[in-house]
Enzyme design. Structure first.
Site, mmCIF file in Angstrom:
data_model
loop_
_atom_site.group_PDB
_atom_site.id
_atom_site.type_symbol
_atom_site.label_atom_id
_atom_site.label_comp_id
_atom_site.label_asym_id
_atom_site.label_seq_id
_atom_site.Cartn_x
_atom_site.Cartn_y
_atom_site.Cartn_z
ATOM 1 N N LYS A 107 -44.145 -60.930 10.232
ATOM 2 C CA LYS A 107 -44.185 -60.949 8.764
ATOM 3 C C LYS A 107 -45.333 -60.136 8.191
ATOM 4 O O LYS A 107 -46.419 -60.064 8.768
ATOM 5 C CB LYS A 107 -44.334 -62.395 8.259
ATOM 6 C CG LYS A 107 -43.393 -63.398 8.846
ATOM 7 C CD LYS A 107 -43.470 -64.724 8.090
ATOM 8 C CE LYS A 107 -43.045 -65.903 8.943
ATOM 9 N NZ LYS A 107 -44.054 -66.317 9.916
ATOM 10 N N HIS B 43 -43.904 -62.303 3.968
ATOM 11 C CA HIS B 43 -44.345 -63.672 4.273
ATOM 12 C C HIS B 43 -44.313 -64.570 3.035
ATOM 13 O O HIS B 43 -43.945 -65.741 3.111
ATOM 14 C CB HIS B 43 -45.751 -63.633 4.885
ATOM 15 C CG HIS B 43 -46.123 -64.856 5.649
ATOM 16 N ND1 HIS B 43 -46.819 -64.823 6.826
ATOM 17 C CD2 HIS B 43 -45.894 -66.168 5.412
ATOM 18 C CE1 HIS B 43 -47.014 -66.060 7.268
ATOM 19 N NE2 HIS B 43 -46.450 -66.887 6.417
ATOM 20 N N ASP C 185 -41.005 -66.549 16.088
ATOM 21 C CA ASP C 185 -41.495 -66.211 14.752
ATOM 22 C C ASP C 185 -43.000 -65.960 14.812
ATOM 23 O O ASP C 185 -43.758 -66.797 15.305
ATOM 24 C CB ASP C 185 -41.222 -67.378 13.795
ATOM 25 C CG ASP C 185 -41.778 -67.113 12.408
ATOM 26 O OD1 ASP C 185 -41.251 -66.199 11.739
ATOM 27 O OD2 ASP C 185 -42.735 -67.794 11.995
ATOM 28 N N TYR D 108 -51.108 -64.899 11.280
ATOM 29 C CA TYR D 108 -51.474 -65.888 12.300
ATOM 30 C C TYR D 108 -52.589 -65.378 13.212
ATOM 31 O O TYR D 108 -53.155 -66.137 13.987
ATOM 32 C CB TYR D 108 -50.253 -66.312 13.137
ATOM 33 C CG TYR D 108 -49.117 -66.915 12.329
ATOM 34 C CD1 TYR D 108 -49.326 -67.384 11.030
ATOM 35 C CD2 TYR D 108 -47.833 -67.019 12.858
ATOM 36 C CE1 TYR D 108 -48.283 -67.921 10.277
ATOM 37 C CE2 TYR D 108 -46.788 -67.564 12.114
ATOM 38 C CZ TYR D 108 -47.013 -67.998 10.824
ATOM 39 O OH TYR D 108 -45.981 -68.532 10.085
HETATM 40 N N1 LIG Z 1 -43.157 -68.872 6.319
HETATM 41 C C1 LIG Z 1 -44.172 -69.690 6.218
HETATM 42 O O1 LIG Z 1 -44.918 -69.681 5.231
HETATM 43 C C2 LIG Z 1 -44.454 -70.634 7.341
HETATM 44 C C3 LIG Z 1 -45.320 -71.704 7.111
HETATM 45 C C4 LIG Z 1 -45.529 -72.582 8.171
HETATM 46 C C5 LIG Z 1 -44.924 -72.404 9.391
HETATM 47 N N2 LIG Z 1 -44.110 -71.330 9.592
HETATM 48 C C6 LIG Z 1 -43.486 -71.086 10.911
HETATM 49 O O2 LIG Z 1 -42.777 -72.248 11.312
HETATM 50 C C7 LIG Z 1 -43.204 -72.642 12.625
HETATM 51 C C8 LIG Z 1 -42.958 -74.111 12.810
HETATM 52 O O3 LIG Z 1 -43.722 -74.886 11.867
HETATM 53 P P1 LIG Z 1 -44.361 -76.264 12.238
HETATM 54 O O4 LIG Z 1 -45.506 -76.059 13.168
HETATM 55 O O5 LIG Z 1 -44.631 -77.011 11.017
HETATM 56 O O6 LIG Z 1 -43.173 -76.963 13.060
HETATM 57 P P2 LIG Z 1 -42.884 -78.471 13.452
HETATM 58 O O7 LIG Z 1 -42.147 -78.352 14.744
HETATM 59 O O8 LIG Z 1 -42.280 -79.196 12.317
HETATM 60 O O9 LIG Z 1 -44.288 -79.152 13.666
HETATM 61 C C9 LIG Z 1 -45.089 -78.950 14.798
HETATM 62 C C10 LIG Z 1 -45.661 -80.307 15.195
HETATM 63 O O10 LIG Z 1 -44.603 -81.070 15.795
HETATM 64 C C11 LIG Z 1 -45.023 -81.557 17.064
HETATM 65 N N3 LIG Z 1 -43.868 -81.475 17.969
HETATM 66 C C12 LIG Z 1 -43.242 -80.357 18.423
HETATM 67 N N4 LIG Z 1 -42.209 -80.677 19.219
HETATM 68 C C13 LIG Z 1 -42.164 -82.030 19.266
HETATM 69 C C14 LIG Z 1 -41.339 -82.957 19.932
HETATM 70 N N5 LIG Z 1 -40.311 -82.565 20.709
HETATM 71 N N6 LIG Z 1 -41.594 -84.280 19.771
HETATM 72 C C15 LIG Z 1 -42.603 -84.707 18.971
HETATM 73 N N7 LIG Z 1 -43.444 -83.871 18.312
HETATM 74 C C16 LIG Z 1 -43.227 -82.537 18.468
HETATM 75 C C17 LIG Z 1 -46.125 -80.628 17.505
HETATM 76 O O11 LIG Z 1 -47.057 -81.333 18.299
HETATM 77 P P3 LIG Z 1 -47.400 -80.865 19.831
HETATM 78 O O12 LIG Z 1 -48.039 -79.520 19.747
HETATM 79 O O13 LIG Z 1 -48.304 -81.934 20.310
HETATM 80 O O14 LIG Z 1 -46.073 -80.850 20.551
HETATM 81 C C18 LIG Z 1 -46.770 -80.218 16.197
HETATM 82 O O15 LIG Z 1 -47.766 -81.158 15.802
HETATM 83 C C19 LIG Z 1 -44.641 -72.143 12.684
HETATM 84 O O16 LIG Z 1 -45.111 -71.999 14.002
HETATM 85 C C20 LIG Z 1 -44.508 -70.812 11.995
HETATM 86 O O17 LIG Z 1 -43.978 -69.854 12.905
HETATM 87 C C21 LIG Z 1 -43.851 -70.462 8.572
#
Ligand SMILES: NC(=O)c1ccc[n+]([C@@H]2O[C@H](COP(=O)([O-])OP(=O)(O)OC[C@H]3O[C@@H](n4cnc5c(N)ncnc54)[C@H](OP(=O)(O)O)[C@@H]3O)[C@@H](O)[C@H]2O)c1
Length: 319
Positions: A85, A118, A51, A56
């Site tokens: 997006k 988006h 994604d 970004y």
């Molecule tokens: N449409 C929208 O408006 C929108 C908004 C926000 C996000 N998004 C999309 O959604 C994606 C995911 O969002 P998100 O970053 O909030 O996802 P998330 O996976 O809920 O959160 C990421 C966090 O989780 C930690 N993490 C990842 N894998 C882990 C594991 N196996 N064990 C423990 N901690 C873990 C990461 O730390 P580490 O880096 O230390 O592993 C990071 O701090 C974004 O990259 C983006 O593409 C879309």
């Protein structure tokens, strides 16, 4: 709706006749070097759904990583599912195709599998992604409707440069408006969803309309209140012999959503990919969690950003 045996390789059929790998990697990573490294690692570990977004400001770094594996012929393009997006400043129909083509160039791709709006909020048209007045208030554009922007996105599908189109950060009403009036229906809706924000009503509406719900922040974005520290999640994880993160991902896939998770750590990327199914009783225990929390405000205003977490305030400006 499911195809494939192993949970991590689940593909969900889309209403355009194609399918989306359910387990996806998000590229909302502020640092360009980290974006490229993490994307490359995710590709090598086995993630096939990615994604991205013009917002970004790192599509080139993702493109570099993709190009690496494609040129080395480690992975074929048609085994990958790449989404990007359209950002809020490009909602005017005449701005949609140029914005899309700029994303394609940065990603070094001939087509994308999915192009999402988006957010449903249009900002003042122009090159400023975050237009504000002298008091710091976001400047919205009342001169364009959702359906007009959608119409321009439909033309991209007609041209074959994008296989599917979809919406992000919408509720049931916006979804139904577009779904009723569109010539090409949305294939995917991307919203925040996890055990603290299960989005049951939207998930049901998506299932009825044969639209895939793609859940972002599937692990709760490492923000407070910490989903991965939840007592029910931890109990289920211990019983399943998996980590809290793996259990959250399994829950999301088993209830029929596609997901996005993001990590800068090779260990976490591998761990997330290596999740396995949880039992029906574990599913019910997680369904029974009553804490409710939204980590990202974008759905209310179109202004991006997770509510800043103490450890990492720089992420608050993207998303
Ligand atoms: N449409 C929208 O408006 C929108 C908004 C926000 C996000 N998004 C999309 O959604 C994606 C995911 O969002 P998100 O970053 O909030 O996802 P998330 O996976 O809920 O959160 C990421 C966090 O989780 C930690 N993490 C990842 N894998 C882990 C594991 N196996 N064990 C423990 N901690 C873990 C990461 O730390 P580490 O880096 O230390 O592993 C990071 O701090 C974004 O990259 C983006 O593409 C879309």
């Amino acid at each position: 709706m499911r195809e494939g045996n192993e949970l991590r390789y689940t593909k969900i059929a889309m209403n355009n006749g194609r399918s989306i790998p359910a387990l996806g990697f998000g590229t909302l990573i502020p640092d360009l070097g980290e974006t490229q490294r993490a994307t490359r690692t995710a590709l090598e570990v086995g993630f096939r759904q990615f994604d991205c977004s013009e917002r970004y400001r790192n599509e080139e770094a993702v493109g570099e990583a993709l190009q690496g594996v494609l040129v080395e012929r480690q992975i074929r393009r048609d085994d990958l599912f790449i989404a990007t997006k359209l950002w809020n400043n490009n909602h005017r129909p005449e701005r949609v195709k140029p914005a899309f083509e700029a994303s394609l160039r940065r990603l070094r791709l001939d087509y994308v599998d999915l192009y999402l709006m988006h957010t449903p909020f249009a900002f003042l048209p122009g090159d400023d992604q975050d237009p504000r007045d002298e008091n710091g208030r976001s400047l919205y554009d009342s001169g364009v409707t959702l359906l007009e922007t959608w119409g321009a996105m439909e033309l991209l599908v007609d041209e074959g440069k994008c296989h599917a189109i979809g919406l992000s950060d919408v509720g049931v009403e916006h979804l139904q408006d577009i779904n009723r009036s569109a010539r090409i229906r949305p294939s995917v809706v991307q919203v925040e969803a996890h055990p603290y924000l299960p989005q049951w009503e939207l998930l049901q509406a998506c299932k009825e309309a044969e639209i895939v719900l793609l859940a972002f922040a599937a692990l709760g974005h490492s923000s407070e209140p910490r989903l991965l520290e939840d007592t029910v999640i931890k109990k289920v994880a211990t019983a399943a012999g998996q980590t809290a993160a793996q259990v959250c991902l399994a829950w999301a896939l088993q209830r029929g959503t596609a997901i996005l998770t993001t990590s800068r750590s090779e260990h976490h990327i591998r761990e997330s990919f290596e999740m396995s199914p949880i039992s029906e009783s574990a599913m019910k225990e997680i369904d029974g969690i009553t804490t409710r929390y939204r980590f990202n405000n974008v759905v209310e205003t179109g202004i991006p950003g997770f509510i800043p977490r103490a450890a990492d305030r720089k992420d608050a400006t993207a998303g």
